[in-house]
Design an enzyme around this catalytic site. Structure first.
Site, short mmCIF file in Angstrom:
data_model
loop_
_atom_site.label_atom_id
_atom_site.label_comp_id
_atom_site.label_asym_id
_atom_site.label_seq_id
_atom_site.Cartn_x
_atom_site.Cartn_y
_atom_site.Cartn_z
N PRO A 120 30.35 89.55 41.28
CA PRO A 120 29.05 88.96 41.66
C PRO A 120 28.83 88.77 43.16
CG PRO A 120 30.52 87.23 40.96
CD PRO A 120 31.29 88.51 40.79
N CYS A 167 43.39 90.97 39.40
CA CYS A 167 43.76 89.59 39.06
C CYS A 167 44.66 89.60 37.84
CB CYS A 167 42.51 88.72 38.84
SG CYS A 167 41.39 89.32 37.55
#
Length: 471
Positions: free
Chosen positions: A113, A232
Site C-alpha cells: 500500500p 517477510c
C-alpha cells in the site's frame, strides 16, 4: 499462539539453540512503528512537535516506536497532513537499506500500500522518477492515496505485470526494490490469519512466483544499478534460495554488504545446501533478536558502481512528448498560480480533458501501459475556472502559497475541517494572507497543509477530499 508443526520443525532446524527464545517471542506484544516523512518535516522537528510518546528505532534513521495500545496516531491531524506513515518497524528496513540518490530512476515493483514507495520518494526529494507498481488495481488505489498524502510529485503509479514493465523499461532503473509476495511467516505474531494462508499456500507456491518476478525485474536494472530483494518470511527456499536463483540469472550480479545493526542475523546458505558464502551478506531479522516482526533482505548490484555521468543515461523506453495546454487552460492556471511562491514549468504540465498534471522531467512513454497516475495531479479546469486538487495541497509547503489558514492542532476547527464541515473564520485567520478577496486558501495545521478551502468573507467552504475525511 498455535503454530503449524511443519513450520516449527523448520524453525528449530534454522535456529537451533535460539528456537525457544523465538517461540517465547511469539507471545510478546507486537511493536508499533511510524516513519517520519522527511519530504515534509525533519526528524528533529517531528520529535519536537510529536503529541504522543515515541522511542527511536535504532536501525531506521527516521523510524520510531509508539504504544499502539495507548494512542491512535491515524486519527491525529498530523497523520492527515502526511507527516508520518504507520508501519511495522522491520518493514521499514528494506527502503532504508536501498541507497537511493537524488535524481535516480527507481522502481518499487510490488509497491502497495505504499510504505516503501513513500520512503523511496522522500529520498528522491522531488527529483528523478519513482515508478510504483502493483498488479492489483484495488491495492494500487491505496498506494495512490499514500503517494498523494505524502506530497509526492515525481511518481508514476502503474498496475502491470512485471513482464509488461520489462517491455518498456529494459536497462532503465538505477534502483529497484522488490518486496516480494511471500508466505508471510514473519507476520504470524502480527496477523495470526497468515497462519491459515500459509497452510493453503506455503513456501513452494511463493518461491515460484518470486523467481518469475526476479526473471522479469533484473533486465530492467541498469549496469551499475542496485536491486534490493526482501520478504517477510523466514523460509530459506523463498529467501536465500530466491537470491541464489537471481545470481544464477546474471553473471554480472553480486551481493553487497548493507548497513548493519547488532540485532541483524546473517544469511544462512547452509539452510539451502549452498556453498556460496556470499549469501551471508543477506540480512535476517528475527523477533527474538530485536523489536519488530520477521524480515529478510538482500542487496545486489549489477556490475560496477555508476558514476554521476552514467546515471543520466537510460536505455530502454523513450520519453514522451508533452501535449501542452490550451490557451484557456494556461490562462486559468496562471491566474491561480499568481498565489504560488513556487514555479510550475508550463512545458511540464499536461492536460487530459481539462485535468492538469505536472509531469516528472523525464517521463517515459506510457502508451499501452495500465496506470492510475502520472506525475502530480494539479487540478481541473471546468466552467471557466481552475479548481486545485487535494494532491497539489499535499505537495505544497505552507510557504509556497500566499493565502493560508493556520490552525493549531488543538483547535476544534481542525477536526471539523477533516470531517468536511464548513468553518467560520476569524479576522486573524486570514490576516497574514495579505489579501481580502477570498478565493482558495490552503488550510494548515501547525504550518503543515491539510487541503483547500474556498473563502468568502469569514466563511470557509470545505474543499477537503471527500474520500479522505475523518469519520
Amino acid at each position: 499462539m498455535e503454530l503449524p508443526q511443519k513450520f516449527c520443525d523448520e524453525m528449530r532446524r534454522m535456529l537451533g539453540g535460539e528456537y525457544e527464545a523465538y517461540l517465547s517471542s511469539m507471545n510478546d506484544r507486537r511493536k508499533y512503528g511510524l516513519r517520519v516523512n522527511t519530504l515534509k518535516i525533519t526528524v528533529e522537528e517531528f520529535e519536537r512537535i510529536c503529541p504522543f510518546e515515541i522511542t527511536k528505532i535504532p536501525y531506521v534513521q527516521n523510524g520510531y516506536y509508539y504504544d499502539g495500545d495507548e494512542v491512535q496516531p491515524s486519527r491525529h491531524p498530523y497523520y492527515f497532513a502526511g507527516l508520518y506513515y504507520l508501519q511495522d518497524p522491520s518493514a521499514m528496513t528494506p527502503a532504508s537499506r536501498l541507497p537511493v540518490d537524488e535524481g535516480d530512476t527507481v522502481l518499487d515493483l510490488c509497491a502497495a500500500p505504499g510504505g516503501k514507495a513513500t520512503e523511496l520518494a522522500a529520498r528522491l526529494n522531488r527529483t528523478g522518477l519513482l515508478v510504483a507498481n502493483d498488479i492489483s488495481s484495488k491495492r494500487a488505489k491505496a498506494l495512490l492515496k499514500n503517494i498523494e498524502l505524502f506530497g509526492v510529485e515525481n511518481s508514476f503509479i502503474v498496475t502491470e505485470y512485471p513482464a509488461k514493465l520489462r517491455e518498456y523499461f529494459t536497462g532503465f532503473f538505477d534502483k529497484i526494490l522488490i518486496d516480494a509476495p511471500c508466505s508471510g511467516e514473519g507476520m504470524f505474531r502480527k496477523d495470526p490469519s497468515m497462519i491459515r494462508a500459509w497452510e493453503q499456500n506455503g513456501p513452494s507456491f511463493y518461491s515460484k512466483l518470486q523467481r518469475e518476478i526476479l526473471e522479469q525485474a533484473l533486465p530492467m536494472l541498469k549496469d551499475g544499478g542496485m536491486l534490493l530483494y526482501s520478504t517477510c518470511t523466514f523460509s530459506p527456499f523463498e529467501d536465500e534460495g530466491s537470491v541464489e536463483y537471481a545470481l544464477s540469472l546474471d553473471k554480472d550480479l553480486r551481493l553487497v554488504e548493507m548497513e548493519g545493526y547488532c540485532g541483524f542475523a546473517k544469511g544462512m546458505p547452509d539452510m539451502i545446501g549452498s556453498d556460496n558464502h556470499d549469501l551471508e551478506k543477506c540480512v535476517r531479522i528475527f523477533p527474538h533478536k530485536l523489536d519488530g516482526e520477521g524480515h529478510f533482505l538482500a542487496l545486489l548490484r549489477r556490475g560496477q558502481e555508476n558514476s554521476a555521468d552514467d546515471k543520466s543515461e537510460s536505455a530502454g523506453c523513450g520519453y514522451r512528448r508533452r501535449s501542452g495546454l490550451q490557451d484557456e487552460e494556461k490562462e486559468l492556471f496562471e491566474a491561480f498560480a499568481s498565489n504560488l511562491n513556487r514555479v510550475f514549468e508550463l512545458d511540464r504540465i499536461e492536460s487530459k480533458n481539462g485535468m492538469l498534471y505536472y509531469m516528472p522531467e523525464e517521463m517515459p512513454d506510457m502508451r499501452g501501459m495500465r496506470f492510475l497516475r502520472s506525475g502530480l495531479f494539479l487540478g481541473e479546469v471546468k466552467k471557466k475556472r481552475f479548481e486545485p486538487s487535494q494532491s497539489l495541497a499535499m505537495a505544497l509547503k505552507a510557504s509556497e502559497y500566499q493565502k493560508v489558514i493556520r490552525l493549531p492542532a488543538d483547535d476544534d476547527r481542525v477536526s471539523r475541517y477533516l470531517k468536511g464541515e464548513t468553518l467560520v473564520l476569524e479576522e486573524v485567520d486570514v490576516a497574514d494572507s495579505g489579501r481580502g478577496e477570498g478565493g482558495y486558501f490552503l488550510v494548515c495545521v501547525d504550518g503543515y497543509p491539510l487541503g483547500w478551502g474556498k473563502v468568502s468573507g469569514l466563511t470557509l467552504k470545505n474543499k477537503y477530499h471527500a474520500g479522505w475525511r475523518l469519520l
